[in-house]
Motif scaffolding. Structure first.
Motif, PDB file in Angstrom:
ATOM      1  N   TYR A  12      12.836   6.490 -15.286  1.00 43.96           N
ATOM      2  CA  TYR A  12      11.993   6.354 -14.059  1.00 43.96           C
ATOM      3  C   TYR A  12      10.559   6.362 -13.976  1.00 43.96           C
ATOM      4  O   TYR A  12       9.942   7.028 -14.920  1.00 43.96           O
ATOM      5  CB  TYR A  12      12.544   7.135 -12.845  1.00 43.96           C
ATOM      6  N   ARG A  13      10.030   5.725 -13.198  1.00 39.37           N
ATOM      7  CA  ARG A  13       8.470   5.784 -12.931  1.00 39.37           C
ATOM      8  C   ARG A  13       8.072   5.329 -11.773  1.00 39.37           C
ATOM      9  O   ARG A  13       8.826   4.793 -10.905  1.00 39.37           O
ATOM     10  CB  ARG A  13       7.937   4.779 -13.972  1.00 39.37           C
ATOM     11  N   LEU A  14       6.909   5.742 -11.207  1.00 34.91           N
ATOM     12  CA  LEU A  14       6.438   5.402  -9.917  1.00 34.91           C
ATOM     13  C   LEU A  14       5.530   4.300 -10.071  1.00 34.91           C
ATOM     14  O   LEU A  14       4.791   4.441 -11.068  1.00 34.91           O
ATOM     15  CB  LEU A  14       5.727   6.452  -9.435  1.00 34.91           C
ATOM     16  N   VAL A  15       5.390   3.170  -9.291  1.00 34.71           N
ATOM     17  CA  VAL A  15       4.674   2.077  -9.286  1.00 34.71           C
ATOM     18  C   VAL A  15       3.885   2.084  -8.160  1.00 34.71           C
ATOM     19  O   VAL A  15       4.473   2.097  -7.080  1.00 34.71           O
ATOM     20  CB  VAL A  15       5.565   0.688  -9.643  1.00 34.71           C
ATOM     21  N   LYS A  34       0.906  -1.247  -0.141  1.00 34.31           N
ATOM     22  CA  LYS A  34      -0.002  -0.080   0.027  1.00 34.31           C
ATOM     23  C   LYS A  34       0.895   1.295   0.115  1.00 34.31           C
ATOM     24  O   LYS A  34       0.600   2.146   0.639  1.00 34.31           O
ATOM     25  CB  LYS A  34      -1.065   0.193   1.167  1.00 34.31           C
ATOM     26  N   VAL A  35       1.939   1.240  -0.742  1.00 33.86           N
ATOM     27  CA  VAL A  35       2.822   2.379  -0.869  1.00 33.86           C
ATOM     28  C   VAL A  35       3.090   2.619  -2.301  1.00 33.86           C
ATOM     29  O   VAL A  35       2.942   1.526  -3.241  1.00 33.86           O
ATOM     30  CB  VAL A  35       4.315   2.278  -0.195  1.00 33.86           C
ATOM     31  N   LEU A  47       4.958  -6.300 -13.103  1.00 36.58           N
ATOM     32  CA  LEU A  47       5.141  -4.904 -13.663  1.00 36.58           C
ATOM     33  C   LEU A  47       5.401  -5.254 -15.122  1.00 36.58           C
ATOM     34  O   LEU A  47       6.086  -5.994 -15.544  1.00 36.58           O
ATOM     35  CB  LEU A  47       6.226  -4.126 -13.157  1.00 36.58           C
ATOM     36  N   ASP A  48       4.765  -4.505 -16.183  1.00 38.12           N
ATOM     37  CA  ASP A  48       4.934  -4.666 -17.395  1.00 38.12           C
ATOM     38  C   ASP A  48       5.741  -3.492 -17.794  1.00 38.12           C
ATOM     39  O   ASP A  48       5.215  -2.313 -17.692  1.00 38.12           O
ATOM     40  CB  ASP A  48       3.905  -4.390 -18.405  1.00 38.12           C
TER      41      ASP A  48
END
Length: 335
Positions: A206-209, A191-192, A218-219
């Motif tokens: 970069y990306r937030l998941v 839950k983060v 993750l794709d």
């Protein structure tokens, strides 16, 4: 009691008094063959088909056919008994004495298989429920000694795992530009939001998941900037520390060039048209600047082409990860 290799060297002097030397190698092994097991992926979804390839070779690395069993086992991690000299009982992995884990293999399925004259056999199974697994090969040599090897993989989903660290595992080790990688993210913190970065000599992306559960698939699109290799790293904020995990991928980005002549046989003075087709590593058409040369093939009978193959020449190099991650998570001041 260990495998060894003996080297026999000989030096002689010919009639012109020049030294002539040669050597031979003699392997001395405890078993008459070895085995190597590989799976087509490192991460599967439940009930997805997995293909395991078994290769058997003798001491000289020559293929040899052998009969044995491919065993699918689940790896269960259990706490080890506390050490007698421990200053305190084991904690939950955050403070005090860390939890020591032991691995226990639980058999799930068994398939009999025999490698062919090329020393290869392919075994297909269904990936069971979530967890850590191994495909283990088991056979006997001529003297009855056990020959075993295994390949490890993960099945995505929520499974009991006593580990308190994050894990990041891509389904494959190598990709081509344009593919989409399935990446398994396991985290004891849920839950983060986590930060997923792609690193080399600098941060390439970069990306937030969202980490909604202890196991997330993750794709990840594979971009051209990730070639020839990239380090995926995830940072998950925990209660008192930053959880980190990483995995390195090899990314191929090259041209596929095909040259097709208009005729198969031509006579001196004939006009020949050559069609040149260029595609990217994924097989998609792409515009490119190319050079075309015509050489008498008889020349290669006199001397070989000294130019090295282009793909191994460039892809034999890897870039190092120069990105350093630091965090104030868990930092405390006193006074």
């Amino acid at each position: 009691d260990e495998d060894a290799e003996y080297v026999v060297s000989a030096v002689a002097t010919d009639v012109t008094r020049r030294p002539v030397a040669d050597e031979g190698r003699i392997p001395v092994v405890r078993r008459d063959h070895w085995a190597v097991v590989r799976t087509d992926k490192r991460v599967y979804r439940p009930q997805q088909e997995l293909r395991a390839t078994v290769t058997t070779v003798d001491a000289n690395q020559s293929p040899v056919g052998k009969a044995g069993d491919a065993i699918l086992v689940r790896v269960k991690r259990v706490p080890a008994p506390p050490m007698k000299r421990a200053a305190a009982p084991p904690q939950d992995g955050r403070l005090g004495v860390p939890v020591r884990l032991l691995e226990e293999e639980i058999e799930v399925a068994r398939v009999a298989a025999t490698t062919d004259e090329k020393g290869r056999a392919e075994v297909r199974m269904k990936a069971p429920g979530a967890g850590a697994y191994r495909v283990r090969w088991s056979s006997k040599d001529a003297r009855g000694a056990l020959v075993t090897a295994y390949a490890a993989f993960d099945v995505a989903g929520e499974a009991e795992d006593l580990a308190k660290d994050a894990r990041l595992v891509a389904a494959k080790e190598t990709y081509v530009e344009g593919e989409t990688a399935e990446v398994l993210l396991q985290s004891p913190v849920t839950k983060v939001k986590a930060l997923l970065t792609f690193e080399g000599e600098k941060v390439l992306g970069y990306r937030l998941v969202d980490v909604d559960g202890p196991s997330t698939v993750l794709d990840v699109p594979i971009e051209a900037a990730y070639a020839p290799n990239v380090v995926m790293k995830v940072a998950v904020p925990g209660k008192d520390r930053l959880l980190e995990a990483e995995d390195e991928l090899v990314v191929f980005r090259y041209l596929q060039v095909e040259v097709t002549p208009s005729v198969g046989t031509a006579r001196p003075g004939d006009e020949v048209r050559f069609d040149v087709t260029t595609k990217d590593a994924a097989g998609n058409p792409v515009a490119a600047e190319v050079g075309l040369s015509v050489v008498d093939e008889a020349l290669f009978g006199v001397a070989p082409d000294l130019a090295p193959a282009i793909r191994p020449f460039f892809y034999d190099r890897k870039r190092s990860n120069r990105v350093v991650t630091s965090s104030s998570v868990g930092y405390r001041t006193y006074g």
